[in-house]
Scaffold this motif. Structure first.
Motif, mmCIF file in Angstrom:
data_model
loop_
_atom_site.group_PDB
_atom_site.id
_atom_site.type_symbol
_atom_site.label_atom_id
_atom_site.label_comp_id
_atom_site.label_asym_id
_atom_site.label_seq_id
_atom_site.Cartn_x
_atom_site.Cartn_y
_atom_site.Cartn_z
ATOM 1 N N THR A 263 0.825 -1.266 -0.033
ATOM 2 C CA THR A 263 0.079 -0.014 0.100
ATOM 3 C C THR A 263 0.852 1.256 -0.125
ATOM 4 O O THR A 263 1.802 1.509 0.750
ATOM 5 N N GLN A 265 0.733 5.441 0.179
ATOM 6 C CA GLN A 265 -0.079 6.315 0.889
ATOM 7 C C GLN A 265 0.397 7.568 0.032
ATOM 8 O O GLN A 265 1.608 8.099 0.176
ATOM 9 N N VAL A 294 -3.674 4.568 -1.575
ATOM 10 C CA VAL A 294 -4.550 5.317 -1.081
ATOM 11 C C VAL A 294 -4.093 6.450 -0.569
ATOM 12 O O VAL A 294 -2.931 6.992 -0.918
ATOM 13 N N GLY A 296 -4.398 8.109 2.342
ATOM 14 C CA GLY A 296 -3.474 7.884 3.823
ATOM 15 C C GLY A 296 -4.496 8.084 4.826
ATOM 16 O O GLY A 296 -5.303 8.993 4.847
ATOM 17 N N ASP A 309 1.221 19.439 2.478
ATOM 18 C CA ASP A 309 0.651 20.637 3.204
ATOM 19 C C ASP A 309 -0.824 20.762 3.019
ATOM 20 O O ASP A 309 -1.518 21.386 3.954
ATOM 21 N N LYS A 311 -4.665 19.339 1.132
ATOM 22 C CA LYS A 311 -5.526 18.491 0.513
ATOM 23 C C LYS A 311 -5.406 18.160 -1.031
ATOM 24 O O LYS A 311 -5.316 17.250 -1.613
ATOM 25 N N ASN A 353 -13.043 8.994 -3.362
ATOM 26 C CA ASN A 353 -13.184 10.307 -3.889
ATOM 27 C C ASN A 353 -13.583 10.133 -5.343
ATOM 28 O O ASN A 353 -12.772 9.329 -6.163
ATOM 29 N N GLN A 381 -14.070 0.381 -1.905
ATOM 30 C CA GLN A 381 -14.479 1.291 -0.948
ATOM 31 C C GLN A 381 -14.581 0.566 0.329
ATOM 32 O O GLN A 381 -14.811 -0.664 0.463
ATOM 33 N N LEU A 382 -14.791 1.431 1.419
ATOM 34 C CA LEU A 382 -14.842 0.642 2.846
ATOM 35 C C LEU A 382 -16.154 0.305 2.886
ATOM 36 O O LEU A 382 -16.922 1.022 2.603
ATOM 37 N N CYS A 417 -14.503 -3.309 1.481
ATOM 38 C CA CYS A 417 -13.612 -3.823 2.366
ATOM 39 C C CYS A 417 -13.874 -3.772 3.880
ATOM 40 O O CYS A 417 -14.572 -2.596 4.151
ATOM 41 N N ARG A 443 -17.496 15.390 1.026
ATOM 42 C CA ARG A 443 -18.134 14.151 0.642
ATOM 43 C C ARG A 443 -19.074 13.724 1.713
ATOM 44 O O ARG A 443 -20.103 13.097 1.146
#
Ligand SMILES: Cc1cc2nc3c(=O)[nH]c(=O)nc-3n(C[C@H](O)[C@H](O)[C@H](O)COP(=O)(O)OP(=O)(O)OC[C@H]3O[C@@H](n4cnc5c(N)ncnc54)[C@H](O)[C@@H]3O)c2cc1C
Length: 475
Positions: A263, A265, A294, A296, A309, A311, A353, A381-382, A417, A443
């Motif tokens: 993975t 980040q 991902v 992170g 710094d 998004k 996203n 997606q989770l 997931c 979101r």
């Protein structure tokens, strides 16, 4: 218009050689990035969600979108996560706390406390059309950079390092036994206890028992045709985790599709350099790089200086890596004037996203339709998050299946997931989800609006939820 003609200036933290992300997406913006309000069958994506899951999602999103509700809930979760499992106020011992958490946040985000509960959730996910499931055994250790403390779930009795590893090994092998072909195991290496996390933190090799445990897990996965996603965790342990995962990819991904994925980040400033090192290793040693991307999840506990710094910088880094891999051109690797050939890469995009996910989906699809080279792709997606996006992806991938007869058009698989383990074991995970929903304000509001619209639609239609209602997700 060529797909990359809308590229923007490269953000400062991304190495210049990495291709620029497409944002906003040119030829697809009108049709494909738009939230899909109805499918080809006239059903909105959330129509598949059973009533129980819809109501639970409404509750959690309502909490997440209201600061005056979200603050006390987060404080309670953090407090509970800090209570030792031997204490009577621990969620695994106190029946009242257990019942409240289990019926709300736990059920929203986790698969089950027992193998049979978990099996039922996985079965329900497959019934909704997901290609397979990703399952994690919840035990983990989180390091808080601000306090210098590490927080792990233990039962308070075990002190021996090998015993910790043995418990984790058993729990993880039990997890593999719950999975079948086309499912994936998500592996949290820090769940194996202080002997392992101590070695990771010191940059040393983990104990021999850990290597034996991890190889036994990989062998069992190979037998059952289950792929492995090694999770990225707190920075304090990441160097050790990456080193171990690279060795596993070298051993298990040689001359074949990836069995093991590492993975990456995207929020870390160092990720493009890490990825470049791993691409060199994959090219030199002839293995497929399993690239799970991902943004992170440890923003609240990891050193801020290591993280982009803003998004926007993290978004640009994520999109640059995702789209570069799909074009088989990352840094000096691949592309028309490649200094280095692009090695075999299998890509897994984990995230909620919509812009990143849909742009990657369209880029992959357009390359496949044009006969251009790309990489094997999966999305995840989770469980309990961004259901509208997951069902939208499912509708699209299914709808396009016969789009170009005769072409070997393998649509990406879409996964949910989930974590399994006791409520206490899952508390650190639940706290991260709560923080994430608080931080991703836009979101969360979008999701909440979509859920409310679906509830309204059902009420106006005389409350006629999914035809598959009943047991689906209603464990
Ligand atoms: C299937 C799956 C597996 C995952 N596995 C892992 C894993 O192994 N390790 C892991 O760490 N995470 C993992 N995550 C979580 C992931 O890292 C993100 O926390 C989560 O997906 C939210 O990011 P997003 O891309 O979905 O959405 P978005 O809402 O677009 O992004 C939110 C993320 O942006 C980043 N961000 C927010 N604000 C800033 C800022 N000011 N500066 C810099 N960055 C900022 C943070 O990473 C935050 O989580 C996983 C997620 C999924 C779906």
């Amino acid at each position: 218009m060529p797909i990359n003609s809308t590229a923007r200036t490269i953000p400062r933290a991304i190495p210049r050689a990495i291709p620029q992300p497409i944002s906003p997406p040119g030829p697809f913006s009108a049709v494909h990035l738009r939230r899909q309000s109805t499918s080809s069958q006239g059903q909105p994506p959330l129509a598949v969600l059973p009533t129980g899951a819809l109501l639970r999602s409404l509750l959690t999103n309502c909490v997440a979108s209201k600061p005056w509700l979200q603050r006390p809930v987060l404080a309670v979760l953090a407090r509970l996560a800090a209570i030792d499992s031997g204490n009577w106020f621990s969620v695994d011992r106190n029946p009242l706390l257990h019942a409240v958490l289990k019926t709300t946040f736990y059920r929203q985000f986790c698969a089950g406390e027992t193998p049979s509960e978990t099996r039922e959730t996985l079965r329900a996910l497959k019934a909704m059309g997901f290609g397979g499931s990703i399952l994690t055994y919840a035990r983990e250790t989180v390091f808080d950079h601000r306090t210098g403390a590490q927080r792990a779930f233990t039962d308070g009795n075990r002190v021996d390092d090998d015993e910790h590893i043995a418990v984790w090994r058993r729990g993880t092998l039990d997890t593999v036994d719950l999975l079948g072909p086309n499912d994936l195991l998500a592996l949290k290496l820090t769940g194996a206890g202080p002997g392992v996390t101590g070695a990771f933190a010191a940059g040393e090799n983990p104990p021999a028992a850990m290597w034996a445990a991890v190889e036994a897990i990989c062998d069992r996965c190979e037998e059952r045709n289950v792929r492995i996603l090694v999770d990225a965790e707190s920075q304090h342990y990441q160097a050790g985790i990456q080193k171990m995962t690279l060795e596993l990819m070298r051993k298990y991904n040689r001359n074949r599709p990836a069995l093991v994925y590492n993975t990456y980040q995207a929020y870390l400033k160092a990720t493009p350099a890490t990825l470049a090192t791993h691409l060199v290793a994959a090219a030199q040693d002839g293995f497929t790089l399993g690239l799970k991307l991902v943004r992170g999840a440890y923003l609240a506990t990891d050193p801020r200086a290591l993280i982009h710094d803003t998004k926007a910088d993290t978004d640009a880094a994520y999109n640059a890596i995702a789209q570069g891999a799909l074009r088989r051109h990352l840094g000096d690797f691949g592309g028309d004037n490649a200094l280095k050939p692009f090695p075999a890469v299998d890509l897994f995009l984990a995230g909620h996203n919509r812009v990143s996910v849909m742009t990657a989906y369209e880029l992959h699809r357009s390359r496949r339709l044009a006969g251009l080279p790309t990489v094997r792709l999966g999305f995840a997606q989770l469980h309990g998050m961004s259901d509208e996006l997951s069902f939208d992806l499912l509708q699209r991938t299914r709808g396009n299946f016969n789009e170009k007869p005769g072409l070997d058009f393998q649509e990406p698989d879409v996964y949910k997931c989930s974590n399994w383990g006791t409520v206490g074991e899952c508390l650190a995970y639940l706290t991260r989800r709560a923080i994430e929903n608080r931080d991703a304000i836009t979101r969360t509001h979008d999701e909440y609006s979509a859920l409310k619209a679906e509830a309204r639609r059902r009420i106006l239609a005389g409350w006629q939820p999914s035809p598959r209602r009943g047991k689906v997700w209603d464990i």
